[in-house]
Design a protein around this motif. Structure first.
Motif, PDB file in Angstrom:
ATOM      1  N   VAL A  50      34.350 -31.140  -0.151  1.00 30.19           N
ATOM      2  CA  VAL A  50      33.776 -30.057   0.863  1.00 30.19           C
ATOM      3  C   VAL A  50      33.944 -28.475   0.143  1.00 30.19           C
ATOM      4  O   VAL A  50      33.722 -27.398   0.136  1.00 30.19           O
ATOM      5  CB  VAL A  50      34.157 -30.470   1.529  1.00 30.19           C
ATOM      6  CG1 VAL A  50      33.859 -29.423   2.533  1.00 30.19           C
ATOM      7  CG2 VAL A  50      33.599 -32.233   1.723  1.00 30.19           C
ATOM      8  N   MET A  86      42.237 -37.175   0.100  1.00 29.79           N
ATOM      9  CA  MET A  86      41.332 -37.048   0.634  1.00 29.79           C
ATOM     10  C   MET A  86      40.296 -36.125  -0.532  1.00 29.79           C
ATOM     11  O   MET A  86      40.218 -35.356  -0.236  1.00 29.79           O
ATOM     12  CB  MET A  86      42.097 -35.844   1.478  1.00 29.79           C
ATOM     13  CG  MET A  86      43.152 -36.156   2.081  1.00 29.79           C
ATOM     14  SD  MET A  86      43.548 -34.977   3.365  1.00 29.79           S
ATOM     15  CE  MET A  86      41.754 -35.486   4.785  1.00 29.79           C
ATOM     16  N   ALA A 116      28.789 -35.624   4.955  1.00 29.39           N
ATOM     17  CA  ALA A 116      30.477 -34.946   4.795  1.00 29.39           C
ATOM     18  C   ALA A 116      30.202 -33.525   5.750  1.00 29.39           C
ATOM     19  O   ALA A 116      31.067 -33.535   6.488  1.00 29.39           O
ATOM     20  CB  ALA A 116      31.153 -34.552   3.262  1.00 29.39           C
ATOM     21  N   GLN A 117      29.257 -34.200   7.029  1.00 32.56           N
ATOM     22  CA  GLN A 117      29.596 -33.650   7.950  1.00 32.56           C
ATOM     23  C   GLN A 117      30.195 -32.824   9.004  1.00 32.56           C
ATOM     24  O   GLN A 117      30.741 -34.259   9.235  1.00 32.56           O
ATOM     25  CB  GLN A 117      27.661 -33.222   8.560  1.00 32.56           C
ATOM     26  CG  GLN A 117      26.445 -32.960   7.459  1.00 32.56           C
ATOM     27  CD  GLN A 117      25.557 -33.106   9.076  1.00 32.56           C
ATOM     28  OE1 GLN A 117      25.060 -33.847   9.806  1.00 32.56           O
ATOM     29  NE2 GLN A 117      24.298 -32.776   8.074  1.00 32.56           N
ATOM     30  N   GLY A 118      31.128 -32.345   8.642  1.00 26.13           N
ATOM     31  CA  GLY A 118      31.969 -32.094  10.282  1.00 26.13           C
ATOM     32  C   GLY A 118      33.303 -32.366   9.515  1.00 26.13           C
ATOM     33  O   GLY A 118      34.724 -32.567   9.957  1.00 26.13           O
ATOM     34  N   ILE A 119      33.896 -32.266   8.046  1.00 24.86           N
ATOM     35  CA  ILE A 119      34.915 -32.902   7.190  1.00 24.86           C
ATOM     36  C   ILE A 119      35.461 -30.771   7.407  1.00 24.86           C
ATOM     37  O   ILE A 119      34.527 -30.581   6.253  1.00 24.86           O
ATOM     38  CB  ILE A 119      34.589 -33.584   6.024  1.00 24.86           C
ATOM     39  CG1 ILE A 119      34.527 -34.862   6.468  1.00 24.86           C
ATOM     40  CG2 ILE A 119      35.687 -33.675   5.345  1.00 24.86           C
ATOM     41  CD1 ILE A 119      34.089 -35.649   5.428  1.00 24.86           C
ATOM     42  N   LYS A 120      36.724 -31.310   6.934  1.00 15.61           N
ATOM     43  CA  LYS A 120      37.567 -29.608   7.130  1.00 15.61           C
ATOM     44  C   LYS A 120      37.947 -29.957   5.558  1.00 15.61           C
ATOM     45  O   LYS A 120      38.255 -30.747   4.549  1.00 15.61           O
ATOM     46  CB  LYS A 120      38.380 -29.008   8.149  1.00 15.61           C
ATOM     47  CG  LYS A 120      38.788 -28.527   8.170  1.00 15.61           C
ATOM     48  CD  LYS A 120      40.425 -27.737   8.795  1.00 15.61           C
ATOM     49  CE  LYS A 120      40.781 -26.508   8.229  1.00 15.61           C
ATOM     50  NZ  LYS A 120      42.254 -26.068   9.372  1.00 15.61           N
ATOM     51  N   ILE A 158      26.953 -32.996  -0.587  1.00 10.76           N
ATOM     52  CA  ILE A 158      27.488 -32.406   0.280  1.00 10.76           C
ATOM     53  C   ILE A 158      27.504 -30.921   0.518  1.00 10.76           C
ATOM     54  O   ILE A 158      27.102 -30.074   1.640  1.00 10.76           O
ATOM     55  CB  ILE A 158      29.338 -32.179  -0.123  1.00 10.76           C
ATOM     56  CG1 ILE A 158      29.694 -33.839   0.135  1.00 10.76           C
ATOM     57  CG2 ILE A 158      30.473 -31.822   0.142  1.00 10.76           C
ATOM     58  CD1 ILE A 158      31.219 -34.217  -0.768  1.00 10.76           C
ATOM     59  N   LYS A 185      37.142 -36.590  -0.636  1.00  8.60           N
ATOM     60  CA  LYS A 185      35.920 -36.100   0.019  1.00  8.60           C
ATOM     61  C   LYS A 185      36.218 -34.361   1.023  1.00  8.60           C
ATOM     62  O   LYS A 185      35.079 -33.752   0.345  1.00  8.60           O
ATOM     63  CB  LYS A 185      35.222 -37.180   1.150  1.00  8.60           C
ATOM     64  CG  LYS A 185      33.655 -36.265   1.430  1.00  8.60           C
ATOM     65  CD  LYS A 185      33.643 -37.708   2.556  1.00  8.60           C
ATOM     66  CE  LYS A 185      33.032 -38.628   1.557  1.00  8.60           C
ATOM     67  NZ  LYS A 185      31.990 -39.639   2.299  1.00  8.60           N
ATOM     68  N   ALA A 186      36.873 -34.195   1.217  1.00  7.76           N
ATOM     69  CA  ALA A 186      37.682 -33.292   1.093  1.00  7.76           C
ATOM     70  C   ALA A 186      37.962 -32.108   0.591  1.00  7.76           C
ATOM     71  O   ALA A 186      37.483 -30.651   0.796  1.00  7.76           O
ATOM     72  CB  ALA A 186      39.092 -33.315   2.497  1.00  7.76           C
TER      73      ALA A 186
END
Length: 231
Positions: free
Chosen positions: A13, A7, A46-50, A40, A9-10
């Motif tokens: 973040v 993951m 990546a809005q909304g990605i935890k 980011i 991208k997560a």
């Protein structure tokens, strides 16, 4: 093992929110573009990605992150997973056919039966992912939709590839027994039937042929003897 973390991208973040690593360091670790990492950080991507903590998953250590925070040129190293998953065993079974293509299988079976009668049922099953019952119903024209079936190439329908079809056809051709040569009488070639017979020309007279001159000479002798006796 892949050089990118799980993951990515997560993970990016989480690193942006919880560390002082540079955008280039985060991008290099997650295999993303630095501009995407900057987006980011600015909240444009990546809005909304935890965020996912790479430390809890064993992909990074706290010491590795501290080394990167102290040296902007340092590149983080992905930790090796301690869990080794066994390779998934390949299951042998009938070919999976998408639901949208399943209603086209009888048409493909009809095409194979007509154009490649040498194929066995098992080979047709491998090509289009069907059952022997369905193949038998198509062969015997007892299929519930037999009256409206139209032969269709399974390659065109996307049920199998041309390479797979060619392989099964060649395989069936090799296994097909060679027919025994017929040993009975055969027709003569045209060169023999159209040849003219030579005309018969006797080279010499047969011994039993009549000699006309000898016969007349004999009759003349007999007539002369009778005349002498009368005189």
């Amino acid at each position: 093992m892949s050089n990118a973390p799980l993951m990515p991208k997560a993970t990016a973040v989480w690193l942006v929110d919880n560390t002082a690593l540079t955008f280039d360091q985060v991008a290099d670790f997650t295999k993303m573009h630095p501009l995407e990492v900057r987006a980011i950080a600015d909240g444009d991507a990546a809005q909304g990605i935890k965020g996912m903590d790479p430390i809890s998953t064993g992909q990074l250590t706290r010491d590795e992150i501290e080394k990167g925070e102290k040296d902007p040129n340092y590149r983080l190293k992905l930790g090796e997973s301690k869990v080794v998953l066994p390779p998934a065993a390949k299951k042998k079974g009938p070919r999976y056919t998408p639901v949208s293509r399943r209603h086209e299988r009888p048409s493909a079976i009809l095409w194979l039966v007509r154009n490649h009668p040498e194929l066995k049922d098992a080979q047709i099953m491998r090509l289009v992912g069907t059952t022997k019952t369905t193949i038998a119903s198509v062969r015997d024209r007892t299929h519930w939709n037999a009256s409206t079936l139209t032969p269709m190439d399974p390659v065109t329908l996307g049920l199998c590839s041309q390479i797979e079809l060619d392989f099964e056809v060649q395989r069936a051709a090799k296994e097909k027994p060679v027919p025994a040569a017929y040993g009975g009488a055969t027709l003569l070639p045209a060169s023999e039937t159209t040849k003219k017979e030579p005309e018969f020309e006797p080279s010499e007279k047969r011994e039993d042929d009549l000699n006309v001159d000898a016969v007349f000479a004999k009759l003349k002798n007999i007539g002369g003897k009778k005349q002498d006796e009368e005189e």
